[in-house]
Structures are given as C-alpha cells and as structure tokens.
Design an enzyme around this catalytic site. Structure first.
Site, PDB file in Angstrom:
ATOM      1  N   GLU A 164     -49.634  13.117 118.911  1.00  0.00           N
ATOM      2  CA  GLU A 164     -49.377  12.424 117.641  1.00  0.00           C
ATOM      3  C   GLU A 164     -49.124  13.365 116.468  1.00  0.00           C
ATOM      4  O   GLU A 164     -49.880  13.362 115.478  1.00  0.00           O
ATOM      5  CB  GLU A 164     -50.533  11.479 117.312  1.00  0.00           C
ATOM      6  CG  GLU A 164     -50.753  10.425 118.366  1.00  0.00           C
ATOM      7  CD  GLU A 164     -51.768   9.365 117.966  1.00  0.00           C
ATOM      8  OE1 GLU A 164     -52.479   9.550 116.960  1.00  0.00           O
ATOM      9  OE2 GLU A 164     -51.833   8.330 118.654  1.00  0.00           O
ATOM     10  N   GLU A 347     -51.861   6.322 125.305  1.00  0.00           N
ATOM     11  CA  GLU A 347     -53.064   5.790 124.651  1.00  0.00           C
ATOM     12  C   GLU A 347     -52.848   4.322 124.333  1.00  0.00           C
ATOM     13  O   GLU A 347     -51.803   3.949 123.785  1.00  0.00           O
ATOM     14  CB  GLU A 347     -53.391   6.512 123.332  1.00  0.00           C
ATOM     15  CG  GLU A 347     -53.990   7.870 123.503  1.00  0.00           C
ATOM     16  CD  GLU A 347     -54.381   8.541 122.179  1.00  0.00           C
ATOM     17  OE1 GLU A 347     -54.711   7.825 121.202  1.00  0.00           O
ATOM     18  OE2 GLU A 347     -54.336   9.776 122.134  1.00  0.00           O
TER      19      GLU A 347
HETATM   20  C1  BGC Z   1     -55.750   9.478 118.500  1.00  0.00           C
HETATM   21  C2  BGC Z   1     -57.168   9.458 119.038  1.00  0.00           C
HETATM   22  C3  BGC Z   1     -57.990   8.447 118.266  1.00  0.00           C
HETATM   23  C4  BGC Z   1     -57.364   7.087 118.439  1.00  0.00           C
HETATM   24  C5  BGC Z   1     -58.101   5.952 117.746  1.00  0.00           C
HETATM   25  C6  BGC Z   1     -55.178   8.119 118.190  1.00  0.00           C
HETATM   26  O1  BGC Z   1     -54.473   8.193 117.004  1.00  0.00           O
HETATM   27  O2  BGC Z   1     -54.908  10.212 119.347  1.00  0.00           O
HETATM   28  O3  BGC Z   1     -57.693  10.744 118.940  1.00  0.00           O
HETATM   29  O4  BGC Z   1     -59.315   8.452 118.642  1.00  0.00           O
HETATM   30  O5  BGC Z   1     -56.065   7.101 117.932  1.00  0.00           O
HETATM   31  O6  BGC Z   1     -58.073   6.112 116.365  1.00  0.00           O
END
Ligand code: BGC
Length: 437
Positions: A164, A347
């Site tokens: 990111e 993610e």
């Molecule tokens: C990040 C994580 C974070 C998650 C939830 C993402 O932007 O890569 O490190 O914990 O979002 O906020």
C-alpha cells in the site's frame, strides 16, 4: 458458497511490526514506527509495537494455527531493520535466521510463504536521511531486496515488494497520522515516485535471485460521488486518480495519471521504464468504498471525503460493502485490459470488538458475514472474466493496528495481549471449512 477454480490460493496476511514484538533482539535497528509510537498523542491508547503479539517468539504456535486453518498460503512481511539495522550494508545473519525458520516451518506445514518486503517499517536511519523523499531510498530498497532474496529466494513462493504505497504516502507523509508523521499534503508526491522506483529496482534485484513470481500490494477504494453534479463528479475523478490510479497506471506502463500533486520534475529519464517492469501478480487490498463530494471553498484539497450511508459499519466505522470489491475488480479489468496481470486479493477483512464469552469462546458472526460477502464478490468477478487467483484474509491474529494501537481487532484468532493467549474465533472455523471445501 459456490465453487472456486482448482488451485485458487486461500491465505491470511499479517505484517512484521503489527505482530512480531522483540524489537530490540538480534541487532534489529529502530524503525520509523518505533519512533512515531513513542511520540505523545500519536497512538490512541499510547501503546507501541514493542511486544505486539510476541510472534517473534511464538511463530511456531502461529504456524500451527495456520496449519489448522488449512490455508495454502501465508502472507507475512519482513522487517527491513532486522535485516539491515540502518537500511544499508550487509545483512544481519540473525535477522535473516528468524525468517528462515519461519519459512521452513511454513513449508513443512504445507503453507506457501508469501513475503512482503516493505510494510511501512522503514529503518529510522533512512528516515533521518530524508526517507522516501530521498531518491536514494529507492536504491537502498533494491539492495535490501537483493540481500533478503539471496537467503530466502529459493523458498518464498511469491514476493511482494511494497504494501500500500498510497496509504504510506497519504497517511504517513500527506496527513501525518501514520509514521513518519509528515504533513506535506500534495507535496508528498516524491514519496509516491521513490516508492515506485524502489519497487521497479527491487523487481530487477529479485529476478536475479529467484524464479518466483513478483507482485506489489496496492490499496484500492471504488469512489462514489455524493451527487451527480459536475463538481461532485470532478472531485470523485480527482480522488480516484490519486487513490486508485497513481500507483497502478505507471506500474502497467501508462505513466502518471492527471492526479493532484503529480510533479513531473521529480521523474527522471528512464524512471517510468524501471517502474513498468513486468510483474506476475497485482495484489489488491480492499476494505471499503469512499464517498466523495466537491470541497468547500478555500479547502486545500480538490475533494472532500464524506460518509457513505446505508451500509452496516465495522468497529472502524468503515462501511461494509462487498459489492465495492466486485465493482473494483471489474473496474481494474475494464481500465487496464490486457495489461492487467493476474490478481490476488492480498488483504480483505474487518475490525469488530470481539471478546471471549463466559466459556472463553469468541463468536464473531459479523466477521463471518463480512468475509462471506467479499468471497462471493470475488467469485462473481471471476465469473465475469476477471483473472483473480487468490484471496487473503486480513488478518490471522488480532494485532497492533497502527495509530489505533490495540483498540481494533481484525483477527480470525483472538489475542489476549496480557497473556498472549490465542483463541480461534468462530470465523476461524468458518474460513477453515471454506478452505477445505
Ligand atoms: C494495512 C494493514 C492494516 C489494515 C487495516 C491495511 O491498510 O495494510 O497493515 O492493518 O489495512 O487497517
């Protein structure tokens, strides 16, 4: 749940500073997050990642949790200051040894190691020399990729250069709510360019050390204009260019979009070719869509972020919108066509205030509903022809959530921080059953 293609990669993700703890062992140097977390008022509960989930000591227990979950892949990040305490020079053997043990343990458990090189924990010494505002950091990053892949390149199954870069630029350098806490607004553009340059140089360094595929993990958020006036639409387009295109157009050979802050004087001859080095996988991190309207007069920004009504909300107050993931995947396909590599959702997840009941069980039906909706959205996108080959839940464990400290729980596994006891939540069983099927 409908069937997914054979070989579809099911995984979970974590990052080093959010789970490892053990920040002073084996010669590890300080990172910008060690510094930032110590500044008064930066982290809502005043905590740091000094201990986090103590994963550095408990990685074997956590690997057993992954094996029990039955996932085919685990995405973790490597802490740069464990490998190069000042961000330059020879690699620390003890630092690499930890990841070596982790990778071997994963392979023995039948789990593919997926390694992210940079999940925001820049060595403090590099920050002191200007951090990502300094072009030299891109070269340092490629050197770090080289020494890390020299040791792990034979066993890591997928390399992810950056996590990111948009969030690291905007929250870390634009708004100053993440480390390193700079408030540059659109003057943060060099941070975008130097991260992308570092990515491109690291791709070349990785190629020389490994035959495994290479990716980047970008954050995306489909943009919903608040109204259909021209000004709202223009604001939405500006935000879309910044969030969704600034870090993808140049990667896929299109150069920089017309986004706020883009400064061509930062870009040197040849940089765009380095950045557009082919990658096998585009990592997509998705949490929620963003509502945008035209800014108030006098605002320093060409858009204003507004809440989106009509959705359930997570503990972070983020709207739960699985349709946004399908929309985003289709948008990527429509926008980039044949230039789009294979996609893995690197993610996807949500925070809720999960707590054990009197019997010690942690029931999290909202997370199950969230994941169910998002997995179905991926299935629909695949049905519509988008090449999605993997889905990783954020996160394996409740962990240290950056500026929110320990107040936001994203895990399939509950962590009781005082005792470090791990308790799989009901979503863990749900995901295990999904993966099995
Ligand atoms: C990040 C994580 C974070 C998650 C939830 C993402 O932007 O890569 O490190 O914990 O979002 O906020």
């Amino acid at each position: 749940m409908p069937d997914f293609p054979a070989g579809f990669r099911w995984g979970v993700s974590t990052s080093a500073y959010q789970i490892e703890g053990a920040t002073t062992v084996d010669g590890r140097g300080p990172s910008i997050w060690d510094t930032f977390a110590r500044e008064p008022g930066r982290i809502v509960d005043g905590s740091t990642g000094d201990e986090a989930c103590d994963h550095h000591h408990r990685y074997a227990e956590d690997t057993a949790l992954l094996a029990g979950l039955g996932v085919s892949a685990y995405r973790f990040s490597i802490s740069w200051p464990r490998i190069q305490p000042t961000g330059a020079g020879p690699a620390l053997t003890a630092g690499l040894d930890f990841y070596d043990r982790l990778v071997d343990g994963l392979l023995a458990a039948g789990v593919d190691p997926v390694a992210t090189l940079f999940h925001w924990d820049l060595p403090q010494a590099l920050e002191d020399a200007g951090g990502w505002l300094n072009r030299d950091t891109a070269a340092r990053f490629a050197e770090y990729a080289d020494v890390t892949a020299a040791r792990l390149g034979d066993r890591v199954k997928l390399w992810i250069t950056l996590n990111e870069p948009f969030i690291h630029m905007s929250l870390g350098h634009g708004m100053g709510v993440h480390a390193p806490g700079r408030v540059l607004l659109f003057d943060a553009f060099p941070v975008a360019h130097h991260q992308l340059l570092g990515h491109g140089l690291a791709v070349a360094a990785l190629r020389a050390r490994t035959a495994s595929p290479v990716a980047i993990a970008n954050n995306y958020s489909p943009v919903r204009p608040a109204g259909d006036s021209d000004v709202d639409r223009a604001a939405a387009a500006a935000y879309d260019a910044l969030h969704n295109r600034l870090f993808t157009d140049p990667l896929l050979g299109l150069g920089y979009p017309d986004a706020p802050g883009v400064d061509p004087t930062v870009v040197r001859d040849g940089d765009l070719d380095v950045i557009a080095a082919p990658i096998e996988v585009l990592g997509v991190n998705y949490y929620n869509p963003t509502g945008i309207r035209a800014p108030e007069e006098g605002s320093p920004l060409p858009f204003e972020i507004v809440p989106l009504d009509g959705y359930p909300r997570t503990a972070f107050d983020w709207p739960v919108a699985p349709d946004g993931l399908r929309e985003l995947l289709l948008q990527l396909r429509d926008r980039y066509g044949d230039a789009l590599p294979e996609i893995q959702v690197t993610e996807s997840g949500c925070a809720y205030d999960d707590a054990p009941d009197a019997q010690g069980r942690v029931d999290d039906p909202e997370r199950i509903a969230y994941l169910d909706g998002h997995v179905r959205a991926v299935h629909e996108a695949i049905g519509a022809g988008v090449p999605v080959t993997g889905y990783f839940v954020w996160s394996l464990l409740d962990n240290w959530e950056w500026a929110e400290g320990f107040t936001k729980r994203f895990g399939l596994v509950h962590v009781d921080y005082p005792t470090q006891r791990r308790t799989p939540k009901s979503s863990y069983a749900w995901f295990r059953d999904l993966v099995r099927r």
